[in-house]
Design an enzyme around this catalytic site. Structure first.
Site, PDB file in Angstrom:
ATOM      1  N   GLY A 182      32.402   5.412  48.820  1.00 53.69           N
ATOM      2  CA  GLY A 182      32.567   4.560  47.934  1.00 53.69           C
ATOM      3  C   GLY A 182      33.962   4.036  47.901  1.00 53.69           C
ATOM      4  O   GLY A 182      34.451   3.439  46.717  1.00 53.69           O
TER       5      GLY A 182
ATOM      6  N   ARG B 128      27.071   1.239  55.194  1.00 51.77           N
ATOM      7  CA  ARG B 128      27.071   1.217  56.730  1.00 51.77           C
ATOM      8  C   ARG B 128      27.863   2.231  57.629  1.00 51.77           C
ATOM      9  O   ARG B 128      28.179   1.845  58.873  1.00 51.77           O
ATOM     10  CB  ARG B 128      26.838  -0.117  57.167  1.00 51.77           C
ATOM     11  CG  ARG B 128      25.638  -0.958  56.701  1.00 51.77           C
ATOM     12  CD  ARG B 128      25.714  -2.337  57.119  1.00 51.77           C
ATOM     13  NE  ARG B 128      26.958  -2.770  56.299  1.00 51.77           N
ATOM     14  CZ  ARG B 128      26.621  -3.167  54.926  1.00 51.77           C
ATOM     15  NH1 ARG B 128      25.671  -3.062  54.208  1.00 51.77           N
ATOM     16  NH2 ARG B 128      27.912  -3.873  54.434  1.00 51.77           N
TER      17      ARG B 128
ATOM     18  N   GLY C 177      27.943  11.926  34.664  1.00 54.74           N
ATOM     19  CA  GLY C 177      28.080  10.182  34.373  1.00 54.74           C
ATOM     20  C   GLY C 177      29.517   9.757  33.775  1.00 54.74           C
ATOM     21  O   GLY C 177      29.494   8.579  34.000  1.00 54.74           O
TER      22      GLY C 177
ATOM     23  N   HIS D  58      29.085  -2.486  29.208  1.00 52.65           N
ATOM     24  CA  HIS D  58      29.898  -2.453  30.254  1.00 52.65           C
ATOM     25  C   HIS D  58      30.243  -3.973  31.046  1.00 52.65           C
ATOM     26  O   HIS D  58      29.409  -5.019  30.614  1.00 52.65           O
ATOM     27  CB  HIS D  58      29.206  -1.698  31.523  1.00 52.65           C
ATOM     28  CG  HIS D  58      29.405  -0.249  31.264  1.00 52.65           C
ATOM     29  ND1 HIS D  58      28.511   0.393  30.247  1.00 52.65           N
ATOM     30  CD2 HIS D  58      30.247   0.842  31.655  1.00 52.65           C
ATOM     31  CE1 HIS D  58      28.878   1.603  30.418  1.00 52.65           C
ATOM     32  NE2 HIS D  58      30.124   1.863  31.231  1.00 52.65           N
TER      33      HIS D  58
ATOM     34  N   LYS E 163      27.940  -4.353  36.453  1.00 52.31           N
ATOM     35  CA  LYS E 163      27.440  -3.141  36.335  1.00 52.31           C
ATOM     36  C   LYS E 163      25.891  -3.301  36.685  1.00 52.31           C
ATOM     37  O   LYS E 163      25.148  -4.086  36.275  1.00 52.31           O
ATOM     38  CB  LYS E 163      27.522  -2.253  35.161  1.00 52.31           C
ATOM     39  CG  LYS E 163      26.826  -0.867  35.087  1.00 52.31           C
ATOM     40  CD  LYS E 163      27.493  -0.085  34.083  1.00 52.31           C
ATOM     41  CE  LYS E 163      26.966   1.365  34.125  1.00 52.31           C
ATOM     42  NZ  LYS E 163      27.176   2.213  35.438  1.00 52.31           N
TER      43      LYS E 163
ATOM     44  N   GLY F 243      25.311   5.967  32.913  1.00 55.21           N
ATOM     45  CA  GLY F 243      25.241   7.174  33.258  1.00 55.21           C
ATOM     46  C   GLY F 243      25.699   7.953  31.900  1.00 55.21           C
ATOM     47  O   GLY F 243      25.198   9.135  31.537  1.00 55.21           O
TER      48      GLY F 243
END
Ligand SMILES: NC(=O)C1=CN([C@@H]2O[C@H](COP(=O)(O)OP(=O)(O)OC[C@H]3O[C@@H](n4cnc5c(N)ncnc54)[C@H](OP(=O)(O)O)[C@@H]3O)[C@@H](O)[C@H]2O)C=CC1
Ligand SMILES: O=C(O)C1=N[C@H](C(=O)O)C[C@H](O)C1
Length: 242
Positions: free
Chosen positions: A8, A35, A99, A131, A135, A141
């Site tokens: 990520g 990917r 989280g 948030h 999000k 979390g």
């Protein structure tokens, strides 16, 4: 120097982690996004951090297990199936899932558990979080982590007590339940409020994230702490010595 691989890496969190890692004494081994094959990075990183998406978690765990590389999981929106996969992976490699990697929220979890234990189920618990507009998961979390801490303090489990976002003619509150409300908007980094509502008084324990670097610093600290640890599932409180 410990080299961290980021799953990520192009995301909001991945970019901040790459920026602050050198300040914490770590280097970046590389990054993987959608990917892309997670396997090569798992082999040449000393430790991995995952701030991506729940659908990628199974492949990230498999890559970490195959390479024998510890993994910090910050991705939220995880299901019970994901948690079972994490438990299985932790039989082979060191894994830390949380989280929220910030010092403030890790301490808040401990305080919430203590408050819930001392106050008992006659004090209603409601968790409110807000948030940014991007999000994708709710409750956050962190909200769930705080709910689990509260349930633990009461000697029960969140599964038994959880009530999500009420709407309509829902009836009076059931004693012992833990309610969640989620707000989304603007650029809010992450606000959490745990409300203990009793007869004629309320206690509110909360945390406001002002900058993503609080999560990134915690993630890098967790990665440095986890590198070289034997197989097992570890917690952020252990990393921070709380
Ligand atoms: N535990 C904690 O302290 C914190 C946790 N989080 C959590 O971390 C996660 C990421 O948050 P954030 O950075 O804001 O989100 P972003 O959407 O900004 O970033 C997610 C990144 O993951 C990438 N990605 C998507 N699919 C895959 C895949 N299959 N393999 C590898 N990478 C993939 C995306 O790539 P692409 O753009 O190409 O799709 C993107 O770069 C969320 O679950 C969030 O809740 C966030 C902050 C703190
Ligand atoms: O998506 C976010 O941004 C955040 N996600 C985590 C969560 O779901 O609790 C942690 C933090 O609040 C920011």
């Amino acid at each position: 120097m410990t080299a961290i691989g980021i799953y990520g890496s192009a995301g909001r969190m991945g970019r901040v982690i790459a920026t602050i890692a050198p300040d914490e004494g770590a280097s970046i081994a590389g990054g993987v996004d959608a990917r892309e094959d997670p396997v090569p990075l798992a082999h040449h990183a000393d430790v991995l951090v995952d701030f991506s998406t729940p659908t990628a978690l199974e492949a990230h765990l498999a890559a970490a297990v195959a390479a024998g590389t510890p993994l910090v999981i910050g991705t939220t929106g995880l299901s019970p199936t994901h948690h079972a996969l994490i438990d299985r992976a932790a039989e082979t490699v060191a894994v830390l899932q949380t989280g929220n990697t910030s010092l403030g929220v890790t301490l808040l979890g401990i305080l919430v558990e203590q408050a819930a234990q001392r106050l008992g189920p006659e004090w209603d618990i409601e968790i409110v979080e807000m948030h940014h507009r991007h999000k994708v998961d709710a409750p956050s979390g962190t909200a769930l982590l705080l709910g689990e801490a509260a349930a633990r303090g009461r000697g029960t489990t969140l599964n038994e007590e959880r009530v999500d976002g009420r709407a309509g003619l829902v009836g009076a509150r059931t004693e012992g339940t833990i309610g969640f409300s989620s707000l989304r908007g603007g650029t809010v980094i992450g606000d959490h409020q745990v409300v203990f509502a009793g007869e004629g008084e309320r206690i509110e324990l909360g945390h406001r994230g002002e900058d993503r670097s609080i999560f990134a610093r915690g993630a890098v600290k967790a990665a440095l702490w986890l590198a070289g640890k034997p197989a097992g599932r570890y917690s952020m409180a252990e990393v921070l010595g709380l």
